[in-house]
Motif scaffolding. Structure first.
Motif, PDB file in Angstrom:
ATOM      1  N   GLN A  72       0.832  -1.201   0.000  1.00  0.00           N
ATOM      2  CA  GLN A  72       0.000   0.000   0.000  1.00  0.00           C
ATOM      3  C   GLN A  72       0.870   1.256   0.000  1.00  0.00           C
ATOM      4  O   GLN A  72       0.558   2.235  -0.672  1.00  0.00           O
ATOM      5  N   THR A  73       1.967   1.238   0.726  1.00  0.00           N
ATOM      6  CA  THR A  73       2.887   2.372   0.738  1.00  0.00           C
ATOM      7  C   THR A  73       3.453   2.613  -0.656  1.00  0.00           C
ATOM      8  O   THR A  73       3.547   3.761  -1.114  1.00  0.00           O
ATOM      9  N   ILE A  74       3.812   1.558  -1.344  1.00  0.00           N
ATOM     10  CA  ILE A  74       4.332   1.683  -2.708  1.00  0.00           C
ATOM     11  C   ILE A  74       3.259   2.270  -3.622  1.00  0.00           C
ATOM     12  O   ILE A  74       3.536   3.189  -4.407  1.00  0.00           O
ATOM     13  N   LYS A  75       2.040   1.771  -3.523  1.00  0.00           N
ATOM     14  CA  LYS A  75       0.945   2.292  -4.356  1.00  0.00           C
ATOM     15  C   LYS A  75       0.701   3.773  -4.070  1.00  0.00           C
ATOM     16  O   LYS A  75       0.495   4.561  -4.990  1.00  0.00           O
ATOM     17  N   ASN A  76       0.712   4.148  -2.794  1.00  0.00           N
ATOM     18  CA  ASN A  76       0.504   5.552  -2.430  1.00  0.00           C
ATOM     19  C   ASN A  76       1.628   6.430  -2.958  1.00  0.00           C
ATOM     20  O   ASN A  76       1.385   7.555  -3.421  1.00  0.00           O
ATOM     21  N   THR A  77       2.847   5.942  -2.891  1.00  0.00           N
ATOM     22  CA  THR A  77       3.998   6.702  -3.396  1.00  0.00           C
ATOM     23  C   THR A  77       3.885   6.905  -4.905  1.00  0.00           C
ATOM     24  O   THR A  77       4.122   8.005  -5.407  1.00  0.00           O
ATOM     25  N   ILE A  78       3.517   5.866  -5.614  1.00  0.00           N
ATOM     26  CA  ILE A  78       3.340   5.970  -7.067  1.00  0.00           C
ATOM     27  C   ILE A  78       2.247   6.979  -7.398  1.00  0.00           C
ATOM     28  O   ILE A  78       2.413   7.823  -8.285  1.00  0.00           O
ATOM     29  N   GLN A  79       1.150   6.931  -6.677  1.00  0.00           N
ATOM     30  CA  GLN A  79       0.048   7.864  -6.908  1.00  0.00           C
ATOM     31  C   GLN A  79       0.503   9.302  -6.649  1.00  0.00           C
ATOM     32  O   GLN A  79       0.201  10.209  -7.425  1.00  0.00           O
ATOM     33  N   THR A  80       1.244   9.515  -5.581  1.00  0.00           N
ATOM     34  CA  THR A  80       1.747  10.853  -5.265  1.00  0.00           C
ATOM     35  C   THR A  80       2.687  11.343  -6.352  1.00  0.00           C
ATOM     36  O   THR A  80       2.610  12.515  -6.778  1.00  0.00           O
ATOM     37  N   LEU A  81       3.569  10.478  -6.830  1.00  0.00           N
ATOM     38  CA  LEU A  81       4.490  10.860  -7.898  1.00  0.00           C
ATOM     39  C   LEU A  81       3.741  11.209  -9.187  1.00  0.00           C
ATOM     40  O   LEU A  81       4.100  12.160  -9.886  1.00  0.00           O
ATOM     41  N   GLU A  82       2.704  10.460  -9.490  1.00  0.00           N
ATOM     42  CA  GLU A  82       1.897  10.759 -10.677  1.00  0.00           C
ATOM     43  C   GLU A  82       1.216  12.128 -10.541  1.00  0.00           C
ATOM     44  O   GLU A  82       1.157  12.902 -11.501  1.00  0.00           O
ATOM     45  N   GLN A  83       0.720  12.430  -9.349  1.00  0.00           N
ATOM     46  CA  GLN A  83       0.085  13.725  -9.118  1.00  0.00           C
ATOM     47  C   GLN A  83       1.098  14.860  -9.232  1.00  0.00           C
ATOM     48  O   GLN A  83       0.808  15.901  -9.834  1.00  0.00           O
ATOM     49  N   LEU A  84       2.272  14.670  -8.671  1.00  0.00           N
ATOM     50  CA  LEU A  84       3.312  15.695  -8.760  1.00  0.00           C
ATOM     51  C   LEU A  84       3.761  15.904 -10.205  1.00  0.00           C
ATOM     52  O   LEU A  84       3.993  17.044 -10.634  1.00  0.00           O
ATOM     53  N   THR A  85       3.869  14.827 -10.951  1.00  0.00           N
ATOM     54  CA  THR A  85       4.244  14.930 -12.361  1.00  0.00           C
ATOM     55  C   THR A  85       3.218  15.754 -13.122  1.00  0.00           C
ATOM     56  O   THR A  85       3.570  16.623 -13.930  1.00  0.00           O
ATOM     57  N   GLN A  86       1.950  15.502 -12.848  1.00  0.00           N
ATOM     58  CA  GLN A  86       0.882  16.259 -13.528  1.00  0.00           C
ATOM     59  C   GLN A  86       0.937  17.728 -13.132  1.00  0.00           C
ATOM     60  O   GLN A  86       0.779  18.612 -13.973  1.00  0.00           O
ATOM     61  N   GLN A  87       1.188  18.012 -11.876  1.00  0.00           N
ATOM     62  CA  GLN A  87       1.287  19.401 -11.428  1.00  0.00           C
ATOM     63  C   GLN A  87       2.457  20.108 -12.095  1.00  0.00           C
ATOM     64  O   GLN A  87       2.339  21.266 -12.519  1.00  0.00           O
ATOM     65  N   LEU A  88       3.568  19.422 -12.214  1.00  0.00           N
ATOM     66  CA  LEU A  88       4.728  20.012 -12.880  1.00  0.00           C
ATOM     67  C   LEU A  88       4.445  20.273 -14.354  1.00  0.00           C
ATOM     68  O   LEU A  88       4.868  21.296 -14.908  1.00  0.00           O
ATOM     69  N   LYS A  89       3.718  19.389 -15.006  1.00  0.00           N
ATOM     70  CA  LYS A  89       3.349  19.588 -16.411  1.00  0.00           C
ATOM     71  C   LYS A  89       2.445  20.809 -16.558  1.00  0.00           C
ATOM     72  O   LYS A  89       2.529  21.529 -17.551  1.00  0.00           O
ATOM     73  N   ASN A  90       1.589  21.023 -15.566  1.00  0.00           N
ATOM     74  CA  ASN A  90       0.703  22.187 -15.607  1.00  0.00           C
ATOM     75  C   ASN A  90       1.478  23.485 -15.379  1.00  0.00           C
ATOM     76  O   ASN A  90       1.163  24.508 -15.949  1.00  0.00           O
ATOM     77  N   ILE A  91       2.491  23.424 -14.526  1.00  0.00           N
ATOM     78  CA  ILE A  91       3.300  24.613 -14.231  1.00  0.00           C
ATOM     79  C   ILE A  91       4.269  24.908 -15.371  1.00  0.00           C
ATOM     80  O   ILE A  91       4.470  26.062 -15.737  1.00  0.00           O
ATOM     81  N   PHE A  92       4.837  23.858 -15.900  1.00  0.00           N
ATOM     82  CA  PHE A  92       5.850  24.002 -16.968  1.00  0.00           C
ATOM     83  C   PHE A  92       5.383  23.256 -18.230  1.00  0.00           C
ATOM     84  O   PHE A  92       5.918  22.207 -18.558  1.00  0.00           O
ATOM     85  N   PRO A  93       4.381  23.800 -18.914  1.00  0.00           N
ATOM     86  CA  PRO A  93       3.897  23.101 -20.097  1.00  0.00           C
ATOM     87  C   PRO A  93       4.996  23.035 -21.173  1.00  0.00           C
ATOM     88  O   PRO A  93       5.794  23.939 -21.312  1.00  0.00           O
ATOM     89  N   GLN A  94       5.009  21.921 -21.873  1.00  0.00           N
ATOM     90  CA  GLN A  94       5.965  21.755 -22.956  1.00  0.00           C
ATOM     91  C   GLN A  94       5.253  22.035 -24.277  1.00  0.00           C
ATOM     92  O   GLN A  94       4.092  21.731 -24.453  1.00  0.00           O
ATOM     93  N   ASP A  95       5.985  22.623 -25.178  1.00  0.00           N
ATOM     94  CA  ASP A  95       5.393  22.951 -26.484  1.00  0.00           C
ATOM     95  C   ASP A  95       5.173  21.731 -27.311  1.00  0.00           C
ATOM     96  O   ASP A  95       5.705  20.767 -27.363  1.00  0.00           O
TER      97      ASP A  95
END
Length: 95
Positions: A72-95
């Motif tokens: 469960q800890t691994i699943k939660n960590t993966i989910q958090t990383l996916e959310q952070l990745t999406q937030q970074l994409k929103n902050i720093f959109p790539q062309d």
């Protein structure tokens, strides 16, 4: 393998053989026999142990290498990383 897993889990919870035996309504001698692989619990006790330690029966038997909590800890960590990745994409959109 079962005995080693059981002893490791019991010690992680800070329990004596007597305390675990009291919980399962067996003697501390029975717990000692399990931990030394001289006896094995029946299916009902095996499931009670798995539930008590929040692991699978397969983990207790050495057929899995991680506990439910670790999984469960691994699943939660993966989910958090996916959310952070999406937030970074929103902050720093790539062309």
């Amino acid at each position: 393998m079962f005995g080693e897993q059981l002893k490791k889990l019991r010690l992680q919870k800070g329990l004596t053989q007597q305390q675990l035996g009291d919980y399962l309504h067996v003697t501390n001698g029975t717990v000692a026999m399990w931990e030394h692989n001289r006896r094995e619990p029946d299916a009902k006790r095996l499931q009670e142990l798995a539930d008590f330690f929040d692991v699978t029966v397969d983990y207790l038997l050495g057929r899995e290498s991680i506990t439910n909590t670790q999984e469960q800890t691994i699943k939660n960590t993966i989910q958090t990383l996916e959310q952070l990745t999406q937030q970074l994409k929103n902050i720093f959109p790539q062309d």
